[in-house]
Design an enzyme around this catalytic site. Sequence first.
Site, PDB file in Angstrom:
ATOM      1  N   SER A   8       0.817  -1.209   0.000  1.00 49.87           N
ATOM      2  CA  SER A   8       0.000   0.000   0.000  1.00 49.87           C
ATOM      3  C   SER A   8       0.854   1.265   0.000  1.00 49.87           C
ATOM      4  CB  SER A   8      -0.939   0.014   1.209  1.00 49.87           C
ATOM      5  OG  SER A   8      -1.873  -1.037   1.138  1.00 49.87           O
ATOM      6  N   GLY A  62      -2.407   3.495  -4.182  1.00 47.24           N
ATOM      7  CA  GLY A  62      -2.884   4.386  -5.231  1.00 47.24           C
ATOM      8  C   GLY A  62      -4.309   4.879  -5.073  1.00 47.24           C
ATOM      9  N   CYS A  65      -9.274  -2.111   3.218  1.00 49.19           N
ATOM     10  CA  CYS A  65      -8.489  -0.969   2.749  1.00 49.19           C
ATOM     11  C   CYS A  65      -8.854  -0.595   1.306  1.00 49.19           C
ATOM     12  CB  CYS A  65      -6.999  -1.249   2.932  1.00 49.19           C
ATOM     13  SG  CYS A  65      -5.965   0.221   2.848  1.00 49.19           S
ATOM     14  N   ASN A  79      -3.524   2.505   6.976  1.00 52.24           N
ATOM     15  CA  ASN A  79      -2.609   3.026   5.961  1.00 52.24           C
ATOM     16  C   ASN A  79      -3.414   3.359   4.718  1.00 52.24           C
ATOM     17  OD1 ASN A  79      -0.622   3.611   4.124  1.00 52.24           O
ATOM     18  ND2 ASN A  79       0.060   1.507   3.868  1.00 52.24           N
ATOM     19  N   GLY A  92      -4.849   6.922   2.083  1.00 53.21           N
ATOM     20  CA  GLY A  92      -4.911   8.351   1.794  1.00 53.21           C
ATOM     21  C   GLY A  92      -6.208   8.781   1.154  1.00 53.21           C
ATOM     22  N   HIS A 142      -6.798  -2.077   8.769  1.00 54.45           N
ATOM     23  CA  HIS A 142      -6.143  -3.381   8.616  1.00 54.45           C
ATOM     24  C   HIS A 142      -6.390  -4.256   9.845  1.00 54.45           C
ATOM     25  CE1 HIS A 142      -3.640  -2.785   4.955  1.00 54.45           C
ATOM     26  NE2 HIS A 142      -3.928  -1.531   5.234  1.00 54.45           N
ATOM     27  N   GLU A 171      -5.890  -7.321  10.132  1.00 55.78           N
ATOM     28  CA  GLU A 171      -4.823  -8.319  10.288  1.00 55.78           C
ATOM     29  C   GLU A 171      -3.654  -7.745  11.091  1.00 55.78           C
ATOM     30  OE1 GLU A 171      -2.915  -5.793   7.376  1.00 55.78           O
ATOM     31  OE2 GLU A 171      -4.980  -6.417   7.686  1.00 55.78           O
TER      32      GLU A 171
END
Length: 401
Positions: free
Chosen positions: A49, A258, A283, A325, A327, A368, A370
């Site tokens: 990521s 991305g 995500c 994580n 954007g 996340h 995990e």
Amino acid sequence: MAALKPALLALEDGLVFKGVSFGAPVTQVGEVCFNTSMTGYQEILTDPSYRGQIVVMTYPEIGNYGVNALDVESSAPQVSGFAVRQVSPVASSWRSAEALPDYLARHHIPGISGIDTRALTKHLRVQGALRGVLTTELSADEAIARARSWRYEDQDFVDETTCRAPYDWDPESTLSRKWTLVSGTRAADAPPRTGEDYFAPLPPVRYRVTAYDFGLKYNILRRLRQHGFQVRVVPARTPAKEALADNPDGIFLSNGPGDPARLTYAHQTVRELAEKKPVFGICLGHQILGYALGGQTFKLKFGHRGGNQPIKELATGRVSITSQNHGFAVDPASLPAGDVAVSQVNLNDNTCEGLVHRSLPLFSVQYHPEAAPGPHDATYFFEQFGKMIETGRPPAAPAQE
């Protein structure tokens, strides 16, 4: 002792941070972002990521426990560059196989140390994510110009990180075993521990799922297998018909790098899959599911990256501290009224952190669960995926207003 090589990190707005090079003495461009985790730099470096990004660590000393072969989240580092306040001169861990600077140099990734990461983080919080260049070769003016000529949103990083052919994850059930070294639990006269003795046994397989690799982290695959899933991994551009050919019990949509708006091929594929199979997304997979259900995304000012993000599950009121994580975020106002519900929100800024369909077996989370590294508050979603497959019903949705 060899002289330390100067390096600089130049931002598109003209701000320049001068420091010392570690890792590879090369030039790289990327979106500059910060991560607030105190540990887990190896997992961060290898998380797909982060493709196309220069990561700034807010914790002041990085590299103190070195690098090992078990804690990677992909086959190699994925970041464009790495910026820290100080690199530890000593890698102090019995598990360490390599020092962080050597690891980055071997993979041609530049790093910079000796900069004021606190000032840089505060700047990014005020100005938002910025393009930057990390270099030992260019002047400040040259680096600023190169940063301004590049656009993160123009890249399809998923094509760079996805697998090239389908494969079965861990068919021998050896890669997914949970590492377990607990002190004080063995009798004094017990025989010495062997390598196999450090890993917990895996449960039997209960479900077969197809996982779309948009930039998949290894620990997602480990967690799926630890919860009884047999996983077939397929490339990001795999047509829905091909993914459904062996009639899996469910579909998993992975994390990845991305701008999700670019991935129109994935939007259409997931739209077709959502009509036929239970779907769970994490995500980027969450954002793609949002598009498949008729929604859109927007870019966050500086994103959520770290291991201390609080989220609230709206149906239960449960609060979890999560690893994140990303954007971009799903825009709740763009979702079709009635059918799709926002299931969780970020307690810092109230952005969407989860989706659930009110009738179809579909749900997703932005963060996340995990959690490699931790925290592990949200691992229950893998069990929830299994229950959804068994019942054909989605998790509980918040009440309609």
